[in-house]
Design an enzyme around this catalytic site. Structure first.
Site, PDB file in Angstrom:
ATOM      1  N   HIS A 188       0.870  -1.183   0.000  1.00  0.00           N
ATOM      2  CA  HIS A 188       0.000   0.000   0.000  1.00  0.00           C
ATOM      3  C   HIS A 188       0.905   1.231   0.000  1.00  0.00           C
ATOM      4  O   HIS A 188       1.650   1.459   0.956  1.00  0.00           O
ATOM      5  CB  HIS A 188      -0.857  -0.038   1.267  1.00  0.00           C
ATOM      6  CG  HIS A 188      -1.860   1.072   1.364  1.00  0.00           C
ATOM      7  ND1 HIS A 188      -2.753   1.170   2.399  1.00  0.00           N
ATOM      8  CD2 HIS A 188      -2.114   2.142   0.557  1.00  0.00           C
ATOM      9  CE1 HIS A 188      -3.521   2.238   2.226  1.00  0.00           C
ATOM     10  NE2 HIS A 188      -3.140   2.851   1.126  1.00  0.00           N
ATOM     11  N   THR A 247      -6.239   0.938   7.248  1.00  0.00           N
ATOM     12  CA  THR A 247      -7.449   1.206   6.465  1.00  0.00           C
ATOM     13  C   THR A 247      -8.665   0.786   7.292  1.00  0.00           C
ATOM     14  O   THR A 247      -8.871  -0.404   7.542  1.00  0.00           O
ATOM     15  CB  THR A 247      -7.402   0.421   5.140  1.00  0.00           C
ATOM     16  OG1 THR A 247      -6.100   0.578   4.594  1.00  0.00           O
ATOM     17  CG2 THR A 247      -8.418   0.955   4.155  1.00  0.00           C
ATOM     18  N   HIS A 272      -7.899  -8.030   5.546  1.00  0.00           N
ATOM     19  CA  HIS A 272      -7.769  -7.073   6.651  1.00  0.00           C
ATOM     20  C   HIS A 272      -8.034  -7.740   7.989  1.00  0.00           C
ATOM     21  O   HIS A 272      -9.119  -8.250   8.230  1.00  0.00           O
ATOM     22  CB  HIS A 272      -8.676  -5.840   6.506  1.00  0.00           C
ATOM     23  CG  HIS A 272      -8.082  -4.670   7.226  1.00  0.00           C
ATOM     24  ND1 HIS A 272      -8.141  -4.539   8.590  1.00  0.00           N
ATOM     25  CD2 HIS A 272      -7.351  -3.621   6.780  1.00  0.00           C
ATOM     26  CE1 HIS A 272      -7.492  -3.447   8.947  1.00  0.00           C
ATOM     27  NE2 HIS A 272      -6.989  -2.880   7.870  1.00  0.00           N
TER      28      HIS A 272
HETATM   29  N1  PXP Z   1      -6.363  -5.551   2.183  1.00  0.00           N
HETATM   30  C1  PXP Z   1      -6.376  -4.208   2.191  1.00  0.00           C
HETATM   31  C2  PXP Z   1      -7.151  -3.498   1.138  1.00  0.00           C
HETATM   32  C3  PXP Z   1      -5.629  -3.477   3.142  1.00  0.00           C
HETATM   33  O1  PXP Z   1      -5.658  -2.133   3.114  1.00  0.00           O
HETATM   34  C4  PXP Z   1      -4.849  -4.182   4.072  1.00  0.00           C
HETATM   35  C5  PXP Z   1      -4.013  -3.431   5.051  1.00  0.00           C
HETATM   36  O2  PXP Z   1      -3.051  -2.705   4.379  1.00  0.00           O
HETATM   37  C6  PXP Z   1      -4.858  -5.577   4.016  1.00  0.00           C
HETATM   38  C7  PXP Z   1      -5.641  -6.242   3.089  1.00  0.00           C
HETATM   39  C8  PXP Z   1      -4.029  -6.405   4.949  1.00  0.00           C
HETATM   40  O3  PXP Z   1      -4.474  -6.258   6.254  1.00  0.00           O
HETATM   41  P1  PXP Z   1      -3.643  -6.886   7.438  1.00  0.00           P
HETATM   42  O4  PXP Z   1      -2.321  -6.199   7.471  1.00  0.00           O
HETATM   43  O5  PXP Z   1      -4.486  -6.598   8.641  1.00  0.00           O
HETATM   44  O6  PXP Z   1      -3.485  -8.349   7.155  1.00  0.00           O
END
Ligand code: PXP
Length: 245
Positions: free
Chosen positions: A42, A100, A194
């Protein structure tokens, strides 16, 4: 089921010292050796972890595919069209948030979003929208003409931490199931992510319509104890086991 590993927090560690290690390209290679199907990063407006140079280097060195998460920000969209990752996932972005916090509040008439989708698509990049598991929002995503959505699993992940609240967890999981079924039914590819961890990933991985998971924080956290390759391998094993019980 594809597992894309989000390596943002490898860069978080590097940026904590503003130095050159740990290296994001090396981290991506380790994830790939361990069976990751893609690498996700990201590029935030505040550049708190991943930097422009990381995205450019990863675009040239990732052997699987690169999934770039970005807000509908002109400058970052322009960078994406130059670097040409395989996939761009549009996410909402607030400067003060720790991560996010919710999915995109989609409106069919959102010119900024329409413009970002059009520019990325024209550059040959597959566009996915990060949204909450809401049927109405999924319909708007379809109207916006994207091929894929990523369902925000944050509510399910939060409910999973509160062991006492089994009903909330079941409800959140059901919302993901219904959203995935609906999205697939109207022709969208379904991704999710996420807050997924080694403890909560399997019920989500078992949803047949979901074809891609994006997981970062838990894998990088456990890499401190197990090493990055082993952390990816263990996540991949859990995902595969949930899919083919
Ligand atoms: N998907 C999206 C769109 C995200 O913004 C994030 C966090 O950057 C993730 C997945 C991954 O989340 P996590 O780090 O909690 O596994």
């Amino acid at each position: 089921m594809r597992l894309y590993v989000n390596i943002d927090h490898v860069a978080t560690l590097r940026e904590a010292r503003k130095t050159d290690e740990p290296d994001a390209v090396q981290a991506a290679a380790a994830c790939e050796r361990a069976g990751a199907d893609g690498i996700t990063v990201h590029l935030r407006e505040d550049r708190r972890h991943i930097q422009d140079a990381d995205v450019k280097a990863l675009a040239g060195r990732v052997r699987t595919v690169l999934n770039l998460e970005l807000g509908a920000n002109d400058e970052i969209v322009r960078l994406a069209t130059r670097v040409q990752p395989f996939q761009a996932t549009l996410v909402p972005e607030k400067r003060q948030e720790i991560t996010t916090e919710g999915g995109l509040a989609l409106r069919k008439t959102d010119r900024r979003l329409q413009h970002a989708i059009a520019r990325l698509t024209k550059a040959g990049i597959r566009v996915s929208l990060f949204i909450d598991p809401s049927l109405k929002t999924i319909d708007v995503a379809r109207e916006l003409g994207v091929p894929a959505i990523e369902l925000h699993t944050g509510a399910y992940a939060t409910a999973s931490k509160e062991r006492s609240n089994e009903r909330r967890r079941a409800k959140a999981l059901n919302a993901l199931r219904e959203a995935a079924t609906h999205a697939r039914h109207i022709g969208l590819a379904v991704h999710a992510g996420h807050g997924l961890t080694y403890h909560n990933v399997q019920p989500v991985a078992a949803i047949p319509e979901i074809e891609e998971l994006n997981i970062g924080h838990s894998i990088v956290s456990n890499a401190v104890f197990w090493g990055l390759e082993e952390a990816v391998r263990r996540m991949k094993t859990l995902v595969n086991a949930a899919r083919n019980p």
